[in-house]
Design an enzyme around this catalytic site. Sequence first.
Site, mmCIF file in Angstrom:
data_model
loop_
_atom_site.group_PDB
_atom_site.id
_atom_site.type_symbol
_atom_site.label_atom_id
_atom_site.label_comp_id
_atom_site.label_asym_id
_atom_site.label_seq_id
_atom_site.Cartn_x
_atom_site.Cartn_y
_atom_site.Cartn_z
ATOM 1 N N HIS A 145 0.821 -1.206 0.000
ATOM 2 C CA HIS A 145 0.000 0.000 0.000
ATOM 3 C C HIS A 145 0.860 1.263 0.000
ATOM 4 C CE1 HIS A 145 -2.414 3.144 2.073
ATOM 5 N NE2 HIS A 145 -3.351 2.693 1.254
ATOM 6 N N CYS B 8 -1.492 -2.310 -16.514
ATOM 7 C CA CYS B 8 -1.655 -1.181 -15.594
ATOM 8 C C CYS B 8 -1.107 -1.467 -14.203
ATOM 9 C CB CYS B 8 -3.111 -0.737 -15.517
ATOM 10 S SG CYS B 8 -4.180 -1.990 -14.811
HETATM 11 C C1 PEP Z 1 -2.864 -4.848 -10.264
HETATM 12 O O1 PEP Z 1 -3.250 -5.769 -9.532
HETATM 13 O O2 PEP Z 1 -1.883 -4.935 -11.005
HETATM 14 C C2 PEP Z 1 -3.595 -3.575 -10.269
HETATM 15 C C3 PEP Z 1 -3.271 -2.641 -11.133
HETATM 16 O O3 PEP Z 1 -4.545 -3.387 -9.340
HETATM 17 P P1 PEP Z 1 -4.245 -3.062 -7.794
HETATM 18 O O4 PEP Z 1 -2.799 -2.776 -7.655
HETATM 19 O O5 PEP Z 1 -5.119 -1.931 -7.427
HETATM 20 O O6 PEP Z 1 -4.647 -4.344 -7.133
#
Ligand code: PEP
Length: 853
Positions: A423, A798
């Site tokens: 986080h 992403c």
């Molecule tokens: C991922 O899991 O790569 C993602 C972009 O979503 P998050 O980091 O919010 O879980």
Amino acid sequence: MTALNDPDAIVEITPSAGIQVPRYGWRAKCLQRLVRMGLPVPLSFAISADAVRAIAAGQTPDPRQLAAVIERADGLVSIRPSAANPAWGGPGTVLNVGINDACHARLVETRGQAAADALYLGFVQSFAIHVARLDAEAFSDNEVGLAGALRAYEDETDEEFPQDPARQLAEVLRSMARAWDGPTARLLRQAKGAPTHAPLGLIVQTMALAIGPGVTGSGSIQLADSSTGMPRITGRFRGQSQGRAKAEGAETLYLTRDPRGPSLEEAAPEVFADLIRYGVAARERLREEMLVEFVVSDSKLSIIDAVRVPRSSRAAVRIAVALARDGIIPTEEAVMRIEPRALSDLLHYQVDPDAPRDLIAKGINASPGAATGQIVFSAAAAQAAEARGERCVLVRRETVPEDIRGMHAATAVLTERGGMTSHAAVIARGIGLPCIVGASGISIDTRARTMLAGGRMFHEGEQITIDGTTGEILAGEAAMLEPALDESFTQLLDWADAHCRIRIRANADTPEDARTARMFNAQGIGLCRTEHMFFDDQRLPAMREMIFADKPGDRRLSLERLLPMQRSDFAALFEIMAGLPVTIRLFDPPLHEFLPHDREGMRELAESLDLPLSDVTRRVEALSEFNPMLGMRGVRLGITVPEIYDMQARAIFEATIQASKNGEAVVPEIMIPLVSARREVELVKNRIDAVAAAVRNETRKDVTYRLGVMVETPRAALRAGDIAEHAAFLSFGTNDLTQMTYGLSRDDAGRFMSAYVGQGVYGEDPFHILDREGVGELVAIGTERARSRAPGITISVCGEHGGNPESIAFCLRAGVNYVSCSPFRVPVARLAAAQESILMSREDAESAANRES
Ligand code: PEP
Ligand code: MG
């Protein structure tokens, strides 16, 4: 024939000699270029890497050949290393090889006693320490004098100082060849990317003597400043000095006229003018800003060497752009010359590399840049410090969503636990905050409000500095360099974009992120994590009410309170992005993340909801899961509590209409997280379509959208063909995909990651650099299967890897259309993607040429 008998083992560096870098090294090639330019380079010979290898293995060069070289070089030579790449270094230069009693006597006549003594002494010292490997202490002091040094040599070795120039040369060559093979030198150069058996050539050059009558000395000059890259003449000239040898009257002169003291420009104006002329010519012919090493011998100038000007990241950008603007290199080459990661040094404050550092611990460098502040151990304390106008560093075991306000208030974040996608790391990168995570060497006592680091105790309020670029935690305040987002930076990235085969978007959750994304020319938002919008103090109560609602009707009421807030969030993003695509990801995290975790928080919640404390505790317990990351989150929540996605879809459509009124038409992209089955997509799509139809009816406005699916479970990657039939785009969420492919918690991996990488279990932290073999294979399979069913589908990445140069290169070749990363990583991503695109274009051109021939 052995390597030493090869007629090309030692070649004279002439304009037409066959000097190739792999065989004779970069310095040999560079000297040849200087010779071709007609610069006054002393007679030089290049010894091939094969010959050097043979010498290191114990073979001895033919003494007659060495004697001939020295004779042609007027009796005295220097030996310099010439590796294939200048960054790999090499053994130190040895000067005045060939000097002996007879030569010394001649030098006394031509240059005077003091000069001759200093030159001979310099060589005896180098030879004793580096070649004969005698105790340095006995020789390093110039006070020993020539006679003392020669006597010390004899005492230590029981033999006279070698008088045969060919023997001196053979021994110097052997010691340099062996030094290159030593374990320390090998490790040092491997750290700079050299292969295990990197070749070393050597240069033998006639000495240009920098000690003697008239204006005599050695120096270096460069025409661009190493820190800023701006045009500026810098360097030094040391009269009567050469290497470690110094004679009476040795003094350092400024190069250019200077009120503080004498300068070379005044002492030898013609020499100075020639140096400037040569510097300008070298820049043009060698297509690089060069640092030129020179010797002046009684006002006669010799150019003995030239190397790339050493440079900071910002200077590197300025120099490359200036060379391209002056037509010396093509823009494509300017783009290729800059290490993408170096750009992040320009975006943030950096600890001044020349300033002292009081290092107390190290962790994972999760978000670049540096900041100093007083230690605080809670988000509340961070906010209080901000309110007092004080800079603070938020130090936590790990951060949780409630810490976001505190993170915004802090100038840097430090956590004891966590990895690259924990986080704290993700949020800090998103807002451009320096951050170190997984600093297992620190130990926090939140009650006592102390932190133990490097055996020292730090209390709340004490100053520390976080260097998020290196992962170093420093005690106190460190000297900083300012960010440098100048015009060269913008120009370089504009050139990069022109070569880039994919697009770069930003992960942005707030209007501020979106503005940063635009400032760095992101070509859209590739991921808006909507849950981050609900942690605001104003919204959390409504969110909690929604979670506590037992019946769908009650839940709808709470969601109605959240709707206008979401609508304005999205409208703001659409307006800032002005027609560029914006991908909004529907709610992803487990609901219990929004609930208080301690008794005090639960009591407050009970009060605000007007419920008995036991009800609140029960509900929180009921929502808790053994493994929340694999539990009720993402699309699972969307299917079991569909009202949340309904509200979000409505907010998106209404915001679209609102933003389209004020500016460019907006086609929102709505993305579903954590999908693993095609049916999940069908169910969610049906509901979103129904919301779109309702909004259309109510407003009489046409609303459209593009539906996307996040591929972040291995199953979704394998079933990407089925899923693609229902989606306009797929976006690989490589954070979760890495977590699930390895079965490795992204929040806990930091604890053992360094041990795993250290022991070679993983080559790199897979949350940092995409694992090409496993996770990468899933990306490749998913892309191929999706395209085979839906050829026009858009594919992207992403996860955090979207901002990592190596991972971007892989994704580009796997066929993605864009990558999306934290706003502050956008410049690095633009450059990395452009460089890989250029490499691919070169490969295409090469194979086309091969096909034709
Ligand atoms: C991922 O899991 O790569 C993602 C972009 O979503 P998050 O980091 O919010 O879980
Ligand atoms: Mg995810």
